[in-house]
Design an enzyme around this catalytic site. Structure first.
Site, PDB file in Angstrom:
ATOM      1  N   ALA A  23      53.760  35.651  45.296  1.00  0.00           N
ATOM      2  CA  ALA A  23      53.880  34.201  45.465  1.00  0.00           C
ATOM      3  C   ALA A  23      52.777  33.616  46.341  1.00  0.00           C
ATOM      4  O   ALA A  23      52.452  32.436  46.218  1.00  0.00           O
ATOM      5  CB  ALA A  23      55.250  33.877  46.064  1.00  0.00           C
TER       6      ALA A  23
ATOM      7  N   GLN B 160      46.744  33.462  44.358  1.00  0.00           N
ATOM      8  CA  GLN B 160      46.193  32.218  43.786  1.00  0.00           C
ATOM      9  C   GLN B 160      46.976  31.747  42.549  1.00  0.00           C
ATOM     10  O   GLN B 160      47.162  30.551  42.365  1.00  0.00           O
ATOM     11  CB  GLN B 160      44.690  32.297  43.549  1.00  0.00           C
ATOM     12  CG  GLN B 160      44.199  33.444  42.699  1.00  0.00           C
ATOM     13  CD  GLN B 160      42.882  33.116  42.005  1.00  0.00           C
ATOM     14  OE1 GLN B 160      42.322  32.043  42.182  1.00  0.00           O
ATOM     15  NE2 GLN B 160      42.405  34.038  41.180  1.00  0.00           N
ATOM     16  N   ILE B 161      47.461  32.664  41.727  1.00  0.00           N
ATOM     17  CA  ILE B 161      48.296  32.212  40.599  1.00  0.00           C
ATOM     18  C   ILE B 161      49.611  31.653  41.135  1.00  0.00           C
ATOM     19  O   ILE B 161      50.083  30.600  40.688  1.00  0.00           O
ATOM     20  CB  ILE B 161      48.549  33.349  39.585  1.00  0.00           C
ATOM     21  CG1 ILE B 161      47.230  33.746  38.907  1.00  0.00           C
ATOM     22  CG2 ILE B 161      49.576  32.924  38.530  1.00  0.00           C
ATOM     23  CD1 ILE B 161      47.338  34.936  37.966  1.00  0.00           C
ATOM     24  N   GLY B 162      50.191  32.340  42.118  1.00  0.00           N
ATOM     25  CA  GLY B 162      51.431  31.859  42.725  1.00  0.00           C
ATOM     26  C   GLY B 162      51.290  30.424  43.219  1.00  0.00           C
ATOM     27  O   GLY B 162      52.171  29.578  42.997  1.00  0.00           O
TER      28      GLY B 162
ATOM     29  N   ARG C 105      42.050  46.298  40.401  1.00  0.00           N
ATOM     30  CA  ARG C 105      41.169  47.461  40.348  1.00  0.00           C
ATOM     31  C   ARG C 105      40.124  47.357  41.448  1.00  0.00           C
ATOM     32  O   ARG C 105      39.379  46.383  41.511  1.00  0.00           O
ATOM     33  CB  ARG C 105      40.473  47.525  38.986  1.00  0.00           C
ATOM     34  CG  ARG C 105      39.717  48.834  38.756  1.00  0.00           C
ATOM     35  CD  ARG C 105      38.888  48.762  37.488  1.00  0.00           C
ATOM     36  NE  ARG C 105      39.717  48.838  36.296  1.00  0.00           N
ATOM     37  CZ  ARG C 105      39.822  49.933  35.521  1.00  0.00           C
ATOM     38  NH1 ARG C 105      39.167  51.031  35.834  1.00  0.00           N
ATOM     39  NH2 ARG C 105      40.573  49.920  34.443  1.00  0.00           N
TER      40      ARG C 105
ATOM     41  N   ASN D 299      49.782  50.662  40.294  1.00  0.00           N
ATOM     42  CA  ASN D 299      50.692  49.643  39.775  1.00  0.00           C
ATOM     43  C   ASN D 299      52.072  50.210  39.474  1.00  0.00           C
ATOM     44  O   ASN D 299      53.073  49.507  39.597  1.00  0.00           O
ATOM     45  CB  ASN D 299      50.074  48.941  38.574  1.00  0.00           C
ATOM     46  CG  ASN D 299      49.107  47.874  39.039  1.00  0.00           C
ATOM     47  OD1 ASN D 299      49.532  46.864  39.596  1.00  0.00           O
ATOM     48  ND2 ASN D 299      47.825  48.110  38.870  1.00  0.00           N
TER      49      ASN D 299
ATOM     50  N   GLN E 280      60.231  47.684  41.203  1.00  0.00           N
ATOM     51  CA  GLN E 280      60.674  46.337  40.809  1.00  0.00           C
ATOM     52  C   GLN E 280      61.595  46.406  39.593  1.00  0.00           C
ATOM     53  O   GLN E 280      62.590  45.681  39.521  1.00  0.00           O
ATOM     54  CB  GLN E 280      59.464  45.425  40.562  1.00  0.00           C
ATOM     55  CG  GLN E 280      58.737  45.099  41.878  1.00  0.00           C
ATOM     56  CD  GLN E 280      57.645  44.061  41.742  1.00  0.00           C
ATOM     57  OE1 GLN E 280      57.328  43.596  40.648  1.00  0.00           O
ATOM     58  NE2 GLN E 280      57.047  43.695  42.861  1.00  0.00           N
TER      59      GLN E 280
ATOM     60  N   ASN F  81      48.183  42.493  36.098  1.00  0.00           N
ATOM     61  CA  ASN F  81      47.501  43.461  35.233  1.00  0.00           C
ATOM     62  C   ASN F  81      47.579  44.897  35.735  1.00  0.00           C
ATOM     63  O   ASN F  81      47.661  45.106  36.932  1.00  0.00           O
ATOM     64  CB  ASN F  81      46.030  43.051  35.104  1.00  0.00           C
ATOM     65  CG  ASN F  81      45.883  41.936  34.099  1.00  0.00           C
ATOM     66  OD1 ASN F  81      46.523  41.936  33.066  1.00  0.00           O
ATOM     67  ND2 ASN F  81      45.033  40.978  34.417  1.00  0.00           N
TER      68      ASN F  81
ATOM     69  N   ASP G 140      45.676  34.119  26.645  1.00  0.00           N
ATOM     70  CA  ASP G 140      44.751  34.462  25.559  1.00  0.00           C
ATOM     71  C   ASP G 140      45.014  33.566  24.341  1.00  0.00           C
ATOM     72  O   ASP G 140      44.087  33.077  23.694  1.00  0.00           O
ATOM     73  CB  ASP G 140      44.930  35.933  25.171  1.00  0.00           C
ATOM     74  CG  ASP G 140      44.872  36.831  26.386  1.00  0.00           C
ATOM     75  OD1 ASP G 140      43.819  36.890  27.029  1.00  0.00           O
ATOM     76  OD2 ASP G 140      45.907  37.458  26.722  1.00  0.00           O
TER      77      ASP G 140
ATOM     78  N   HIS H  85      46.641  42.864  26.399  1.00  0.00           N
ATOM     79  CA  HIS H  85      45.937  41.835  27.173  1.00  0.00           C
ATOM     80  C   HIS H  85      44.758  42.515  27.870  1.00  0.00           C
ATOM     81  O   HIS H  85      44.817  42.857  29.045  1.00  0.00           O
ATOM     82  CB  HIS H  85      46.866  41.184  28.206  1.00  0.00           C
ATOM     83  CG  HIS H  85      46.103  40.347  29.200  1.00  0.00           C
ATOM     84  ND1 HIS H  85      45.489  39.177  28.878  1.00  0.00           N
ATOM     85  CD2 HIS H  85      45.832  40.553  30.512  1.00  0.00           C
ATOM     86  CE1 HIS H  85      44.875  38.682  29.945  1.00  0.00           C
ATOM     87  NE2 HIS H  85      45.062  39.507  30.949  1.00  0.00           N
TER      88      HIS H  85
HETATM   89  P1  NAX Z   1      45.930  37.407  44.102  1.00  0.00           P
HETATM   90  O1  NAX Z   1      45.280  38.642  44.624  1.00  0.00           O
HETATM   91  O2  NAX Z   1      45.432  36.075  44.505  1.00  0.00           O
HETATM   92  O3  NAX Z   1      47.479  37.456  44.466  1.00  0.00           O
HETATM   93  C1  NAX Z   1      48.268  38.582  44.279  1.00  0.00           C
HETATM   94  C2  NAX Z   1      49.402  38.493  45.275  1.00  0.00           C
HETATM   95  O4  NAX Z   1      50.329  39.528  44.964  1.00  0.00           O
HETATM   96  C3  NAX Z   1      48.975  38.691  46.726  1.00  0.00           C
HETATM   97  O5  NAX Z   1      49.466  37.630  47.512  1.00  0.00           O
HETATM   98  C4  NAX Z   1      49.619  40.031  47.113  1.00  0.00           C
HETATM   99  O6  NAX Z   1      50.004  40.059  48.472  1.00  0.00           O
HETATM  100  C5  NAX Z   1      50.817  40.049  46.186  1.00  0.00           C
HETATM  101  N1  NAX Z   1      51.388  41.376  45.942  1.00  0.00           N
HETATM  102  C6  NAX Z   1      50.735  42.561  45.827  1.00  0.00           C
HETATM  103  N2  NAX Z   1      51.623  43.565  45.657  1.00  0.00           N
HETATM  104  C7  NAX Z   1      52.855  43.006  45.642  1.00  0.00           C
HETATM  105  C8  NAX Z   1      54.162  43.526  45.527  1.00  0.00           C
HETATM  106  N3  NAX Z   1      54.376  44.847  45.392  1.00  0.00           N
HETATM  107  N4  NAX Z   1      55.207  42.670  45.561  1.00  0.00           N
HETATM  108  C9  NAX Z   1      55.008  41.346  45.715  1.00  0.00           C
HETATM  109  N5  NAX Z   1      53.775  40.795  45.863  1.00  0.00           N
HETATM  110  C10 NAX Z   1      52.715  41.614  45.821  1.00  0.00           C
HETATM  111  O7  NAX Z   1      45.922  37.582  42.511  1.00  0.00           O
HETATM  112  P2  NAX Z   1      46.088  36.443  41.387  1.00  0.00           P
HETATM  113  O8  NAX Z   1      44.783  35.850  41.093  1.00  0.00           O
HETATM  114  O9  NAX Z   1      47.220  35.556  41.773  1.00  0.00           O
HETATM  115  O10 NAX Z   1      46.455  37.351  40.129  1.00  0.00           O
HETATM  116  C11 NAX Z   1      47.673  38.058  40.054  1.00  0.00           C
HETATM  117  C12 NAX Z   1      47.654  39.028  38.882  1.00  0.00           C
HETATM  118  O11 NAX Z   1      47.566  38.326  37.647  1.00  0.00           O
HETATM  119  C13 NAX Z   1      46.489  40.007  38.889  1.00  0.00           C
HETATM  120  O12 NAX Z   1      46.996  41.303  38.574  1.00  0.00           O
HETATM  121  C14 NAX Z   1      45.626  39.499  37.758  1.00  0.00           C
HETATM  122  O13 NAX Z   1      44.825  40.530  37.208  1.00  0.00           O
HETATM  123  C15 NAX Z   1      46.649  38.996  36.804  1.00  0.00           C
HETATM  124  N6  NAX Z   1      46.216  38.072  35.743  1.00  0.00           N
HETATM  125  C16 NAX Z   1      46.800  38.174  34.535  1.00  0.00           C
HETATM  126  C17 NAX Z   1      46.500  37.326  33.487  1.00  0.00           C
HETATM  127  C18 NAX Z   1      47.166  37.446  32.166  1.00  0.00           C
HETATM  128  O14 NAX Z   1      46.785  36.706  31.258  1.00  0.00           O
HETATM  129  N7  NAX Z   1      48.159  38.308  31.940  1.00  0.00           N
HETATM  130  C19 NAX Z   1      45.451  36.289  33.638  1.00  0.00           C
HETATM  131  C20 NAX Z   1      45.166  35.947  35.066  1.00  0.00           C
HETATM  132  C21 NAX Z   1      45.169  37.107  36.021  1.00  0.00           C
HETATM  133  O15 NAX Z   1      43.931  37.771  35.924  1.00  0.00           O
END
Ligand code: NAX
Length: 331
Positions: free
Chosen positions: A12, A15-17, A92, A105, A112, A131, A159, A187
Site C-alpha cells: 500500500a 507507487q501503485i498503492g 528483481r 516472491n 499470503q 510481478n 497490457d 504478463h
Molecule cells: P513499489 O516498490 O513502489 O512498492 C511496492 C511496495 O510493496 C513497497 O511499499 C513495499 O514495502 C511493499 N511490499 C514488499 N513486500 C511486501 C509484503 N510481503 N507485504 C506487503 N507489502 C510488501 O512498487 P510498485 O511500483 O508499486 O509496483 C508493485 C508491483 O507491481 C511490482 O512487483 C511491479 O513489478 C508490479 N507491476 C505489475 C504490473 C502488471 O501489469 N501486472 C504493471 C505495473 C508494475 O510493474
C-alpha cells in the site's frame, strides 16, 4: 448493499498503492453505491508511509470510505477480505537470477495465500499485480486449498488497455470503439496481444492484422515492451496506469463486462485453447457480475497459425515458471 466491502491492498505504501487507494476509496472500483473499508498490508518498513497515505485518504473525506486500518501481518491484513489486491512484491535486483526472483516472491505469496485461506471472507476475489504476476498468483492459489481456484487472478488488464490504445491510434478511431482484443499468456515480454477477433469501429481487426510488418514489428512488441518504455521515459515504472488497470479488472469482475465485449485476465487454466490446466494464463474473459461472479473464458475463437505459435511460446514460459516454483517447493 450498504454493508462495507473489505478491500485489502498489499504494498500500500508503494507507487501503485498511492495511485490505487484513492480510486478505490472514491468508489471507482466497486461503484458509487458501495462503501469500502480499506485494509493496508505492508512490511514493517512500509507502515509509516502507509500511515501517511491513510492520513491523506482521511483528508479526502470520501463519503464511501468506511474506515482504514494498517497491518504488517498477513493474518490481520486479510481478515474478512472480500477483495484482495496483491500489489507488493519483490522486484528483481541487480544480478538476481530468475530462480532467486521466484524464490523471493514465494516467500511473500506463499504466506499470503495461506493467510487468505485462513481468514479471508468466503467470497474473496484476489487480483495479483506484483510481478511475476501470473506465477505469484499460482503460488498464492496453490497455498489456499479451501478457496476455489477461480478466485485467484493475475493482472494483464494493463497490457489489454495498452493494446486498445495502440489499435485505436493505428486505426484513427476513438479507443471506446475498439472491442474484443485479447492478451494471451504471461504478463511478460512473451505475451501475445491478439487483434484477429477485434472489432475496430465496426471493422474486423484481421484487416489491420493484414499488415504483418506493422503487426509483428510494431504492435506486438510495442504492447509487450511498453513497461520498459515507460521506465525509460518516466524514470520509474508504470504506476497510475497499473492502478487504473487494477480498478478496471475488479470493476468488471464484480459489476460485469459490457455486452458484446470482453477483456483479458490471468486465470487458472481449465485447459481451454490448449493451455495446460493449472497454470495462471491470460485469456479472453467475460464476467456476468453480481454475487459469485466468475471470469468465464470466451469460447470458440478460431486460432490461426500465427496466433497459435505466439500463444504456445508464452504458455511454455509459464510452464517453465510453474516447474521452477514446483522445484522450489512453493506449490
Ligand atoms: P513499489 O516498490 O513502489 O512498492 C511496492 C511496495 O510493496 C513497497 O511499499 C513495499 O514495502 C511493499 N511490499 C514488499 N513486500 C511486501 C509484503 N510481503 N507485504 C506487503 N507489502 C510488501 O512498487 P510498485 O511500483 O508499486 O509496483 C508493485 C508491483 O507491481 C511490482 O512487483 C511491479 O513489478 C508490479 N507491476 C505489475 C504490473 C502488471 O501489469 N501486472 C504493471 C505495473 C508494475 O510493474
Amino acid at each position: 448493499t450498504t454493508q462495507p466491502v473489505n478491500v485489502t491492498v498489499t504494498g500500500a505504501a508503494g507507487q501503485i498503492g498511492y495511485a490505487l487507494l484513492f480510486r478505490i476509496a472514491s468508489g471507482q472500483m466497486l461503484g458509487p453505491d458501495t462503501p469500502v473499508r480499506l485494509r493496508l498490508l505492508e512490511i514493517p518498513q512500509g507502515v509509516k508511509a502507509a500511515e501517511g497515505t491513510a492520513m491523506e485518504l482521511d483528508d479526502c473525506a470520501f463519503p464511501l470510505l468506511a474506515g482504514i486500518d494498517i497491518h504488517d501481518d498477513p493474518r490481520a491484513g486479510f481478515e474478512g477480505a472480500n477483495v484482495a489486491l496483491l500489489v507488493g512484491a519483490r522486484p528483481r535486483g541487480p544480478g538476481m537470477e530468475r530462480a532467486d526472483l521466484l524464490e523471493a516472491n514465494g516467500g511473500i505469496f506463499k504466506p499470503q495465500g495461506e493467510a487468505i485461506n485462513a481468514v479471508a471472507a468466503d467470497d474473496v476475489k484476489v487480483l495479483v499485480v506484483g510481478n511475476p504476476a501470473n506465477t505469484n498468483a499460482l503460488i498464492a492459489a496453490s497455498n489456499a486449498p479451501d478457496v476455489p481456484k477461480d478466485r485467484f487472478t493475475a493482472m494483464t488488464r494493463l497490457d489489454h488497455n495498452r493494446a486498445l490504445s495502440q489499435v485505436a491510434a493505428r486505426a484513427g478511431v476513438p479507443v471506446a470503439e475498439v472491442r474484443r482484443l485479447t492478451i494471451w499468456g504471461n504478463h511478460s515480454a512473451s505475451q501475445y496481444p491478439d487483434l484477429f477477433h477485434a472489432d475496430v469501429a465496426g471493422r474486423p481487426g484481421s484487416e489491420l492484422a493484414q499488415d504483418r510488418a506493422w503487426l509483428l514489428d510494431d504492435f506486438v512488441p510495442t504492447v509487450a515492451k511498453r513497461g520498459a518504455a515507460i521506465i525509460d521515459a518516466r524514470g520509474a515504472s508504470s504506476a497510475a496506469s497499473a492502478a487504473n488497470a487494477a480498478v478496471d479488472h475488479v470493476h468488471d469482475w464484480v459489476l460485469g463486462t459490457p455486452e458484446g465485449d470482453w477483456t483479458s485476465a490471468g486465470i487458472w487454466s481449465d485447459g481451454s485453447y490448449g493451455v495446460p490446466e493449472g497454470i495462471m494464463s491470460s485469456f479472453p474473459v467475460t464476467s456476468a457480475g453480481g454475487p459469485g461472479a466468475t471470469w468465464d473464458v470466451v469460447p470458440d475463437l478460431e486460432i490461426g497459425e500465427l496466433s497459435r505459435e505466439r500463444i504456445d511460446a508464452s504458455v511454455a514460459e509459464l510452464v517453465e515458471e510453474r516447474d521452477a516454483v514446483r522445484g522450489l517447493g512453493l506449490i
